[in-house]
Design a protein around this motif. Structure first.
Motif, PDB file in Angstrom:
ATOM      1  N   PHE A  32       0.831  -1.203   0.000  1.00 40.07           N
ATOM      2  CA  PHE A  32       0.000   0.000   0.000  1.00 40.07           C
ATOM      3  C   PHE A  32       0.870   1.259   0.000  1.00 40.07           C
ATOM      4  O   PHE A  32       0.562   2.232  -0.692  1.00 40.07           O
ATOM      5  CB  PHE A  32      -0.939  -0.001   1.203  1.00 40.07           C
ATOM      6  CG  PHE A  32      -1.877   1.168   1.207  1.00 40.07           C
ATOM      7  CD1 PHE A  32      -2.939   1.218   0.319  1.00 40.07           C
ATOM      8  CD2 PHE A  32      -1.689   2.224   2.078  1.00 40.07           C
ATOM      9  CE1 PHE A  32      -3.798   2.311   0.296  1.00 40.07           C
ATOM     10  CE2 PHE A  32      -2.541   3.323   2.064  1.00 40.07           C
ATOM     11  CZ  PHE A  32      -3.600   3.364   1.176  1.00 40.07           C
ATOM     12  N   GLY A  33       1.956   1.267   0.774  1.00 40.46           N
ATOM     13  CA  GLY A  33       2.860   2.407   0.765  1.00 40.46           C
ATOM     14  C   GLY A  33       3.440   2.650  -0.617  1.00 40.46           C
ATOM     15  O   GLY A  33       3.537   3.794  -1.078  1.00 40.46           O
ATOM     16  N   PHE A  34       3.829   1.583  -1.294  1.00 37.29           N
ATOM     17  CA  PHE A  34       4.381   1.683  -2.645  1.00 37.29           C
ATOM     18  C   PHE A  34       3.331   2.254  -3.602  1.00 37.29           C
ATOM     19  O   PHE A  34       3.610   3.134  -4.421  1.00 37.29           O
ATOM     20  CB  PHE A  34       4.838   0.301  -3.115  1.00 37.29           C
ATOM     21  CG  PHE A  34       5.929   0.333  -4.145  1.00 37.29           C
ATOM     22  CD1 PHE A  34       7.187  -0.185  -3.862  1.00 37.29           C
ATOM     23  CD2 PHE A  34       5.707   0.848  -5.409  1.00 37.29           C
ATOM     24  CE1 PHE A  34       8.200  -0.176  -4.815  1.00 37.29           C
ATOM     25  CE2 PHE A  34       6.711   0.866  -6.365  1.00 37.29           C
ATOM     26  CZ  PHE A  34       7.962   0.350  -6.073  1.00 37.29           C
ATOM     27  N   PHE A  35       2.088   1.746  -3.479  1.00 40.45           N
ATOM     28  CA  PHE A  35       1.017   2.236  -4.342  1.00 40.45           C
ATOM     29  C   PHE A  35       0.764   3.728  -4.122  1.00 40.45           C
ATOM     30  O   PHE A  35       0.586   4.488  -5.074  1.00 40.45           O
ATOM     31  CB  PHE A  35      -0.281   1.470  -4.076  1.00 40.45           C
ATOM     32  CG  PHE A  35      -0.309   0.079  -4.640  1.00 40.45           C
ATOM     33  CD1 PHE A  35       0.615  -0.335  -5.583  1.00 40.45           C
ATOM     34  CD2 PHE A  35      -1.280  -0.832  -4.231  1.00 40.45           C
ATOM     35  CE1 PHE A  35       0.592  -1.614  -6.108  1.00 40.45           C
ATOM     36  CE2 PHE A  35      -1.318  -2.115  -4.746  1.00 40.45           C
ATOM     37  CZ  PHE A  35      -0.389  -2.506  -5.688  1.00 40.45           C
ATOM     38  N   GLN A  36       0.722   4.145  -2.860  1.00 42.94           N
ATOM     39  CA  GLN A  36       0.461   5.560  -2.574  1.00 42.94           C
ATOM     40  C   GLN A  36       1.549   6.462  -3.152  1.00 42.94           C
ATOM     41  O   GLN A  36       1.259   7.539  -3.666  1.00 42.94           O
ATOM     42  CB  GLN A  36       0.356   5.786  -1.072  1.00 42.94           C
ATOM     43  CG  GLN A  36      -1.046   5.655  -0.511  1.00 42.94           C
ATOM     44  CD  GLN A  36      -1.172   6.295   0.848  1.00 42.94           C
ATOM     45  OE1 GLN A  36      -0.370   6.069   1.734  1.00 42.94           O
ATOM     46  NE2 GLN A  36      -2.212   7.086   1.018  1.00 42.94           N
ATOM     47  N   ALA A  37       2.798   6.027  -3.034  1.00 38.02           N
ATOM     48  CA  ALA A  37       3.908   6.874  -3.460  1.00 38.02           C
ATOM     49  C   ALA A  37       4.075   6.900  -4.973  1.00 38.02           C
ATOM     50  O   ALA A  37       4.402   7.947  -5.545  1.00 38.02           O
ATOM     51  CB  ALA A  37       5.200   6.394  -2.807  1.00 38.02           C
ATOM     52  N   ASP A  38       3.860   5.774  -5.643  1.00 40.04           N
ATOM     53  CA  ASP A  38       4.222   5.718  -7.070  1.00 40.04           C
ATOM     54  C   ASP A  38       3.123   5.167  -7.966  1.00 40.04           C
ATOM     55  O   ASP A  38       3.299   5.102  -9.179  1.00 40.04           O
ATOM     56  CB  ASP A  38       5.480   4.867  -7.241  1.00 40.04           C
ATOM     57  CG  ASP A  38       6.307   5.294  -8.452  1.00 40.04           C
ATOM     58  OD1 ASP A  38       6.249   6.482  -8.816  1.00 40.04           O
ATOM     59  OD2 ASP A  38       7.005   4.446  -9.028  1.00 40.04           O
ATOM     60  N   GLY A  39       2.002   4.752  -7.389  1.00 40.86           N
ATOM     61  CA  GLY A  39       0.916   4.216  -8.206  1.00 40.86           C
ATOM     62  C   GLY A  39      -0.023   5.311  -8.689  1.00 40.86           C
ATOM     63  O   GLY A  39       0.008   6.443  -8.202  1.00 40.86           O
ATOM     64  N   HIS A  40      -0.872   4.978  -9.639  1.00 32.65           N
ATOM     65  CA  HIS A  40      -1.864   5.914 -10.173  1.00 32.65           C
ATOM     66  C   HIS A  40      -3.225   5.231 -10.108  1.00 32.65           C
ATOM     67  O   HIS A  40      -3.419   4.136 -10.650  1.00 32.65           O
ATOM     68  CB  HIS A  40      -1.546   6.295 -11.617  1.00 32.65           C
ATOM     69  CG  HIS A  40      -0.153   6.809 -11.799  1.00 32.65           C
ATOM     70  ND1 HIS A  40       0.332   7.893 -11.099  1.00 32.65           N
ATOM     71  CD2 HIS A  40       0.859   6.388 -12.581  1.00 32.65           C
ATOM     72  CE1 HIS A  40       1.587   8.117 -11.457  1.00 32.65           C
ATOM     73  NE2 HIS A  40       1.935   7.213 -12.352  1.00 32.65           N
ATOM     74  N   LEU A  41      -4.155   5.882  -9.435  1.00 37.61           N
ATOM     75  CA  LEU A  41      -5.509   5.349  -9.306  1.00 37.61           C
ATOM     76  C   LEU A  41      -6.424   6.195 -10.184  1.00 37.61           C
ATOM     77  O   LEU A  41      -6.656   7.374  -9.906  1.00 37.61           O
ATOM     78  CB  LEU A  41      -5.951   5.404  -7.841  1.00 37.61           C
ATOM     79  CG  LEU A  41      -7.258   4.688  -7.493  1.00 37.61           C
ATOM     80  CD1 LEU A  41      -7.190   3.209  -7.862  1.00 37.61           C
ATOM     81  CD2 LEU A  41      -7.560   4.850  -6.009  1.00 37.61           C
ATOM     82  N   TYR A  42      -6.925   5.588 -11.257  1.00 33.32           N
ATOM     83  CA  TYR A  42      -7.768   6.296 -12.209  1.00 33.32           C
ATOM     84  C   TYR A  42      -9.235   5.971 -11.947  1.00 33.32           C
ATOM     85  O   TYR A  42      -9.596   4.807 -11.747  1.00 33.32           O
ATOM     86  CB  TYR A  42      -7.418   5.895 -13.644  1.00 33.32           C
ATOM     87  CG  TYR A  42      -5.995   6.225 -14.046  1.00 33.32           C
ATOM     88  CD1 TYR A  42      -5.681   7.474 -14.568  1.00 33.32           C
ATOM     89  CD2 TYR A  42      -4.975   5.286 -13.910  1.00 33.32           C
ATOM     90  CE1 TYR A  42      -4.377   7.787 -14.956  1.00 33.32           C
ATOM     91  CE2 TYR A  42      -3.673   5.591 -14.288  1.00 33.32           C
ATOM     92  CZ  TYR A  42      -3.396   6.835 -14.802  1.00 33.32           C
ATOM     93  OH  TYR A  42      -2.097   7.143 -15.183  1.00 33.32           O
ATOM     94  N   GLN A  43     -10.079   6.992 -11.943  1.00 34.39           N
ATOM     95  CA  GLN A  43     -11.517   6.817 -11.806  1.00 34.39           C
ATOM     96  C   GLN A  43     -12.189   7.505 -12.985  1.00 34.39           C
ATOM     97  O   GLN A  43     -11.920   8.683 -13.265  1.00 34.39           O
ATOM     98  CB  GLN A  43     -12.022   7.439 -10.505  1.00 34.39           C
ATOM     99  CG  GLN A  43     -11.430   6.827  -9.237  1.00 34.39           C
ATOM    100  CD  GLN A  43     -12.099   5.527  -8.836  1.00 34.39           C
ATOM    101  OE1 GLN A  43     -12.043   4.545  -9.586  1.00 34.39           O
ATOM    102  NE2 GLN A  43     -12.717   5.513  -7.674  1.00 34.39           N
ATOM    103  N   THR A  44     -13.082   6.781 -13.687  1.00 37.25           N
ATOM    104  CA  THR A  44     -13.799   7.367 -14.816  1.00 37.25           C
ATOM    105  C   THR A  44     -15.299   7.178 -14.594  1.00 37.25           C
ATOM    106  O   THR A  44     -15.743   6.863 -13.497  1.00 37.25           O
ATOM    107  CB  THR A  44     -13.356   6.718 -16.136  1.00 37.25           C
ATOM    108  OG1 THR A  44     -13.599   5.290 -16.076  1.00 37.25           O
ATOM    109  CG2 THR A  44     -11.867   6.938 -16.377  1.00 37.25           C
ATOM    110  N   THR A  45     -16.073   7.353 -15.629  1.00 37.43           N
ATOM    111  CA  THR A  45     -17.527   7.259 -15.510  1.00 37.43           C
ATOM    112  C   THR A  45     -17.982   5.820 -15.318  1.00 37.43           C
ATOM    113  O   THR A  45     -17.248   4.869 -15.607  1.00 37.43           O
ATOM    114  CB  THR A  45     -18.196   7.840 -16.769  1.00 37.43           C
ATOM    115  OG1 THR A  45     -17.732   7.102 -17.916  1.00 37.43           O
ATOM    116  CG2 THR A  45     -17.842   9.306 -16.929  1.00 37.43           C
ATOM    117  N   ARG A  46     -19.187   5.679 -14.820  1.00 34.17           N
ATOM    118  CA  ARG A  46     -19.849   4.369 -14.627  1.00 34.17           C
ATOM    119  C   ARG A  46     -18.985   3.404 -13.819  1.00 34.17           C
ATOM    120  O   ARG A  46     -18.891   2.220 -14.139  1.00 34.17           O
ATOM    121  CB  ARG A  46     -20.216   3.757 -15.984  1.00 34.17           C
ATOM    122  CG  ARG A  46     -21.322   4.524 -16.704  1.00 34.17           C
ATOM    123  CD  ARG A  46     -21.715   3.844 -17.984  1.00 34.17           C
ATOM    124  NE  ARG A  46     -20.640   3.870 -18.970  1.00 34.17           N
ATOM    125  CZ  ARG A  46     -20.683   3.236 -20.144  1.00 34.17           C
ATOM    126  NH1 ARG A  46     -21.747   2.500 -20.466  1.00 34.17           N
ATOM    127  NH2 ARG A  46     -19.667   3.323 -20.979  1.00 34.17           N
TER     128      ARG A  46
END
Length: 277
Positions: A32-46
């Motif tokens: 989770f720490g790795f994701f927060q620092a270097d990950g990208h969380l994309y949210q789109t429609t539907r």
């Protein structure tokens, strides 16, 4: 793009009504720490979106480890492209589309958006050293400086993360550090050196921990350092100057102030220089 692998450890999670990460578990806290620092969380429609994490191909092994920890379908793909640093740069990217997994990340404080500058620290119980090792692996560096001093550095644009990281540094090293955004990039650059760096690395990179292979090798270099016999160690734990001490220094000779205040003559001279500055 060539698909490398699919995560075969689904555990029928697609049929579960809910899903959550256990951040008391060292592996999941690190991930989770790795994701927060270097990950990208994309949210789109539907309700569509994805988690995406891209690393250099040499670090692909960590994506494979993450894939085994995520109980949803995931994929790892490679691509080669021209960048500012190389004519043919190959990277590996982990992608997870499942909404339950994305919702679990958001509930713990991960913010949708590419390289979000604001984030919330995970709520609830947390394995701190594993979480912050994930942060350092993703966005930090460690090793030996050009003068062969051990160091650990973290650059972040998030004031929330900077404050939490500084608090954890104090827990480990006992040093009360502060940091300001630099004027050029508007980021926090937090660095510890020498024995403080060794203490921090020993806490983060323990035997058997999940980490990038190259960071583990750098950790060994940090821990192998020995202070040269002729290198004076500064006592950063020395108390701050008080107004009473300043008054005494201004009204007495250097020798008198040194003896009375139990400080070195050099420190008295430096304090006088600053007071008269």
């Amino acid at each position: 793009m060539v698909q490398i692998m699919n995560n075969i450890h689904r555990h029928q999670a697609e049929t579960n009504l809910s899903y959550s990460l256990d951040l008391t578990d060292p592996y999941q806290a690190y991930m989770f720490g790795f994701f927060q620092a270097d990950g990208h969380l994309y949210q789109t429609t539907r309700n569509r979106g994805k988690l995406q994490l891209e690393v250099q191909v040499a670090d692909e092994h960590i994506l494979e480890q993450f894939a085994t920890l995520i109980p949803f379908t995931s994929s790892i793909v490679r691509r080669t492209r021209t960048t500012n640093f190389a004519a043919a740069h190959t990277s590996a990217t982990l992608r997870v589309y499942d909404k339950k997994f994305r919702d679990a990340l958001i509930s713990l404080g991960m913010v949708p958006g590419k390289k979000a500058t604001s984030l919330a620290l995970p709520s609830g119980s947390l394995s701190k050293r594993d979480y912050f090792r994930g942060i350092v692996d993703a966005d930090g560096s460690l090793g030996l400086t050009g003068k062969h001093f051990p160091f650990v550095s973290l650059v972040t644009s998030s004031s929330v993360l900077a404050d939490a990281y500084l608090h954890f540094l104090k827990e480990v090293t006992g040093q009360d550090k502060t940091s300001e955004r630099n004027k050029r990039d508007g980021v926090f650059n937090i660095v510890v050196y020498k024995e403080d760096a060794q203490a921090f690395v020993a806490t983060l990179y323990y035997n058997g921990c999940l980490a990038l292979t190259r960071k583990k090798e750098a950790a060994k270099l940090v821990l192998s350092w020995t202070r040269p016999g002729n290198m004076r160690k500064v006592d950063f734990a020395r108390k701050s100057w008080t107004s009473e001490e300043d008054s005494y220094v201004l009204g007495h000779t250097v020798d008198e102030a040194s003896e009375f205040l139990q400080r070195t003559r050099q420190s008295i001279k430096m304090r006088l220089w600053r007071l008269r500055g």
